[in-house]
Design a protein around this motif. Structure first.
Motif, mmCIF file in Angstrom:
data_model
loop_
_atom_site.group_PDB
_atom_site.id
_atom_site.type_symbol
_atom_site.label_atom_id
_atom_site.label_comp_id
_atom_site.label_asym_id
_atom_site.label_seq_id
_atom_site.Cartn_x
_atom_site.Cartn_y
_atom_site.Cartn_z
ATOM 1 N N UNK A 251 -31.029 -53.560 19.370
ATOM 2 C CA UNK A 251 -31.533 -53.330 21.088
ATOM 3 C C UNK A 251 -32.585 -52.648 20.959
ATOM 4 N N UNK A 252 -33.094 -51.928 19.460
ATOM 5 C CA UNK A 252 -34.266 -50.877 20.048
ATOM 6 C C UNK A 252 -35.128 -52.094 19.786
ATOM 7 N N UNK A 253 -35.192 -53.748 18.780
ATOM 8 C CA UNK A 253 -36.357 -54.108 18.745
ATOM 9 C C UNK A 253 -36.740 -55.507 19.761
ATOM 10 N N UNK A 254 -35.233 -55.873 20.137
ATOM 11 C CA UNK A 254 -35.648 -57.287 21.075
ATOM 12 C C UNK A 254 -36.457 -56.882 22.326
ATOM 13 N N UNK A 255 -36.391 -56.177 22.689
ATOM 14 C CA UNK A 255 -37.028 -55.845 24.392
ATOM 15 C C UNK A 255 -38.407 -55.793 23.859
ATOM 16 N N UNK A 256 -38.644 -55.670 23.086
ATOM 17 C CA UNK A 256 -40.436 -55.229 22.520
ATOM 18 C C UNK A 256 -40.619 -56.325 21.523
ATOM 19 N N UNK A 257 -39.742 -57.104 20.989
ATOM 20 C CA UNK A 257 -40.308 -58.305 20.605
ATOM 21 C C UNK A 257 -40.660 -59.617 21.861
ATOM 22 N N UNK A 258 -39.537 -58.981 23.080
ATOM 23 C CA UNK A 258 -39.883 -60.430 23.837
ATOM 24 C C UNK A 258 -41.469 -59.539 24.895
ATOM 25 N N UNK A 259 -41.642 -58.723 24.796
ATOM 26 C CA UNK A 259 -43.255 -58.409 24.896
ATOM 27 C C UNK A 259 -44.055 -59.305 24.330
ATOM 28 N N UNK A 260 -44.029 -59.397 23.137
ATOM 29 C CA UNK A 260 -45.113 -60.102 22.588
ATOM 30 C C UNK A 260 -45.567 -58.582 21.714
ATOM 31 N N UNK A 261 -45.080 -57.587 21.564
ATOM 32 C CA UNK A 261 -45.591 -56.284 20.422
ATOM 33 C C UNK A 261 -45.403 -56.215 19.227
ATOM 34 N N UNK A 262 -45.827 -56.230 18.629
ATOM 35 C CA UNK A 262 -45.801 -55.609 16.983
ATOM 36 C C UNK A 262 -44.891 -54.580 16.416
ATOM 37 N N UNK A 263 -43.616 -55.412 15.720
ATOM 38 C CA UNK A 263 -42.569 -54.054 15.441
ATOM 39 C C UNK A 263 -42.400 -54.196 14.266
ATOM 40 N N UNK A 264 -41.585 -52.865 14.047
ATOM 41 C CA UNK A 264 -41.691 -52.329 12.847
ATOM 42 C C UNK A 264 -40.412 -52.106 12.351
ATOM 43 N N UNK A 265 -39.669 -52.684 11.665
ATOM 44 C CA UNK A 265 -37.763 -52.164 11.895
ATOM 45 C C UNK A 265 -37.707 -52.015 11.064
ATOM 46 N N UNK B 254 -39.533 -56.092 9.153
ATOM 47 C CA UNK B 254 -39.006 -55.007 8.622
ATOM 48 C C UNK B 254 -38.305 -55.271 7.484
ATOM 49 N N UNK B 255 -37.442 -53.801 6.795
ATOM 50 C CA UNK B 255 -37.642 -53.203 5.984
ATOM 51 C C UNK B 255 -37.095 -52.610 6.116
ATOM 52 N N UNK B 256 -35.473 -52.245 4.554
ATOM 53 C CA UNK B 256 -34.550 -52.063 4.567
ATOM 54 C C UNK B 256 -34.804 -49.875 4.500
ATOM 55 N N UNK B 257 -36.404 -50.021 3.088
ATOM 56 C CA UNK B 257 -36.340 -49.012 2.677
ATOM 57 C C UNK B 257 -38.138 -49.051 3.466
ATOM 58 N N UNK B 258 -39.214 -48.205 2.991
ATOM 59 C CA UNK B 258 -40.491 -47.984 2.744
ATOM 60 C C UNK B 258 -41.449 -47.571 1.725
ATOM 61 N N UNK B 259 -41.532 -47.574 0.821
ATOM 62 C CA UNK B 259 -42.093 -47.359 -0.017
ATOM 63 C C UNK B 259 -43.934 -47.276 0.286
ATOM 64 N N UNK B 260 -44.365 -46.261 -0.189
ATOM 65 C CA UNK B 260 -45.478 -46.079 0.028
ATOM 66 C C UNK B 260 -46.769 -47.030 0.311
ATOM 67 N N UNK B 261 -46.952 -48.140 -0.582
ATOM 68 C CA UNK B 261 -46.863 -49.858 -0.710
ATOM 69 C C UNK B 261 -46.720 -50.596 1.116
ATOM 70 N N UNK B 262 -45.289 -50.622 1.244
ATOM 71 C CA UNK B 262 -44.895 -51.342 1.974
ATOM 72 C C UNK B 262 -46.082 -50.032 2.999
ATOM 73 N N UNK B 263 -45.670 -49.013 3.147
ATOM 74 C CA UNK B 263 -46.162 -48.571 4.703
ATOM 75 C C UNK B 263 -48.024 -48.789 4.056
ATOM 76 N N UNK B 264 -48.760 -49.543 3.261
ATOM 77 C CA UNK B 264 -50.109 -49.601 3.113
ATOM 78 C C UNK B 264 -50.635 -50.760 4.268
ATOM 79 N N UNK B 265 -49.333 -51.738 4.106
ATOM 80 C CA UNK B 265 -49.225 -53.270 4.674
ATOM 81 C C UNK B 265 -49.009 -53.177 5.807
#
Length: 512
Positions: free
Chosen positions: A40-54, A194-205
């Motif tokens: 519900x949180x990702x699909x509307x923004x993805x359809x609009x062409x926005x970048x999504x961080x889930x 999309x990621x289950x966790x957000x370690x610092x290396x993923x945040x930089x990416x």
């Protein structure tokens, strides 16, 4: 600037998310009416062409969160040969195959060309699909780069990039490949991350490759599902102790255990435990990274269909298994990385169902257990009392396996100790042979140099006469002299190297 979004409204349905009628029809046929929070949180923004961080824990529907809007956007346009329109990167073959199944299920009302690039499959077969044009390219990073370097793949037409299970990509060492791939794709692309966790290396990416993403976080990073009953089970440290503990747990669960995944840390442990359970007549299969791709898929199909009740697996099965009704997860080994615990137990308790997880813990696992409880922010209950109720470990149990640095067995001298004793005995034997002090040369050895010269002259004379009789030349005689001198070293009573000028202190007689 990213926008934080929490859980979606409960009243929302898939019809409220902006999906096309064809996609809605396929979702309805699949039996789904209400989206999960991440959907519900990702699909509307993805359809609009926005970048999504889930960000969401495993089992919350992240795959459909990017598959459904992608199918909607792909209704316009067509693919060209070797130029895919969308690219989805997955860490494992199983997860890539899982995403392909989702596209087939939800895209049944569309004519989408789907290409799957994974290891264990012929390059020729994959190249034929690329030549026909791919609307959707699903790949593991290594195999995709192999095709690109062969000149069989062009990435200039990619409109949507999906990086799925990013934290798993980090664990498997794929981040350098991800960075390279992102630079090969047009800058104007849409990126769904999309990621289950957000370690610092993923945040930089994400900061490097996402542009003003909408952040959709439906739960605290590294949290576990409330539908899962978690328990710790104490065990002895020996492999056979842990196997017996596991067998007792399986039998104790009885009919409530519909099926179960048993996780091990190493592939060799997967093989050993599989053989042990087979020996005890359990209905069991095995899955690990060294297996042939066809064998891996067959094993998964048998487990999904219920022909196998137990599946012993490495962490290759911790993600990507879409088996909604797994009743139990057993951690035969406590995972070394705390994040893997979240993904392992996430194989149960999916889609609102309840599940159970049991983790077998030995005295040597306390460090990893503390890291898990710190990451998840909860104290996991013990099933039958904590480790303090175990008998104290014996010296033999605590001793490491024989190898470099391993202690010798008590009661028997090792080779090193025997050698040291032998050296001490020899030292005691020769200690009296050492002169107490330097003395003046005794009278009986003062003429030793003269005697030495006399003997040498006799040897030379003898050699010369033999050389003349045999017809040897002067050079040959000298060679014979050298050989004869070497063979008669016992005649050389003096010290070699000093000639006639040998120091007097070197001539001291030694009493033995």
């Amino acid at each position: 600037m990213s926008v934080d979004t929490t859980t979606a409204q409960e009243a929302l349905t898939f019809a409220d998310l902006g999906l096309s009628p064809k996609v809605l029809s396929a979702v309805t046929d699949a039996g789904y009416t209400t989206p999960t929070p991440i959907q519900a949180g990702s699909i509307p923004h993805a359809i609009q062409g926005k970048d999504v961080l889930g960000i969401a824990q495993t089992g919350t529907g992240k795959t459909a969160a990017f598959v459904l809007p992608m199918i909607t956007r792909l209704e316009k346009g067509r693919a060209r040969a070797r130029m895919p329109r969308t690219l989805i990167l997955e860490p494992t073959r199983e997860l890539a195959a899982q995403v392909e199944e989702n596209f087939i299920k939800y895209g049944k009302n569309h004519r989408l060309n789907i290409s799957l690039l994974i290891g264990g499959v012929s390059f020729d077969e994959q190249e034929k699909k690329l030549e026909r044009g791919a609307d959707v390219l699903i790949a593991t990073p290594g195999r995709m780069l192999d095709h690109f370097e062969r000149g069989k793949l062009l990435l200039t037409g990619v409109e949507i990039l999906v990086i799925d299970e990013a934290d798993r990509m980090l664990d498997m060492g794929f981040i350098p490949d991800i960075e390279r791939i992102c630079k090969l794709i047009p800058f104007t692309r849409q990126t769904l991350f999309f990621s289950a966790t957000m370690p610092p290396e993923i945040t930089k990416l994400t900061e490097q490759f996402l542009h003003a993403p909408v952040r959709v976080e439906v739960s605290r990073a590294a949290s576990t599902s409330i539908n899962i009953t978690q328990r710790l089970v104490k065990s002895g440290s020996k492999p056979w102790d842990k196997r017996e503990t596991l067998r007792n747990l399986i039998r104790a669960e009885g009919d409530s255990l519909k099926n179960a995944i048993i996780f091990c840390n190493r592939k060799i442990e997967v093989s050993d435990l599989f053989k042990s359970l087979q020996k005890h007549e359990f209905d069991v299969g095995a899955l690990h990274g060294d297996m042939d791709q066809r064998a891996r898929m067959m094993m998964l199909d048998n487990f999904r269909s219920g022909r196998l009740k137990l599946l012993v697996a490495s962490d290759v099965a911790a993600r990507g298994l879409d088996i909604p009704d797994v009743s139990h997860v057993f951690n035969f080994d406590v995972p070394i990385h705390a994040e893997d615990y979240v993904h392992r137990i996430g194989r149960t308790g999916r889609a609102g169902r309840s599940g159970k997880s049991f983790t077998i813990v030995t005295r040597g696992d306390t460090k990893h257990l503390d890291a898990i409880e710190k990451l998840t922010g909860q104290n996991i209950e013990w099933h039958d009392g904590d480790l303090s109720t175990l008998a104290p470990a014996t010296e033999e149990d605590d001793a490491p396996r024989r190898g470099r640095g391993a202690p010798k067995r008590a009661g028997r001298k090792g080779d090193g100790e025997r050698k040291r004793d032998h050296k001490r005995e020899r030292k005691e034997e020769v200690v009296e042979a050492k002169p107490a002090e330097v003395q003046e040369a005794p009278a009986e050895v003062t003429d030793i140099a003269e005697e030495r010269r006399t003997r040498k002259d006799a040897i030379k004379s003898d050699n010369a006469s033999r050389g003349t009789r045999s017809g040897n030349t002067g050079n040959q005689s000298r060679r014979d002299d050298r050989r004869h001198n070497r063979s008669n070293d016992d005649l050389n009573d003096g010290t070699v190297g000093f000639g006639d000028d040998m120091p007097a202190f070197m001539k001291i007689a030694v009493k033995v």
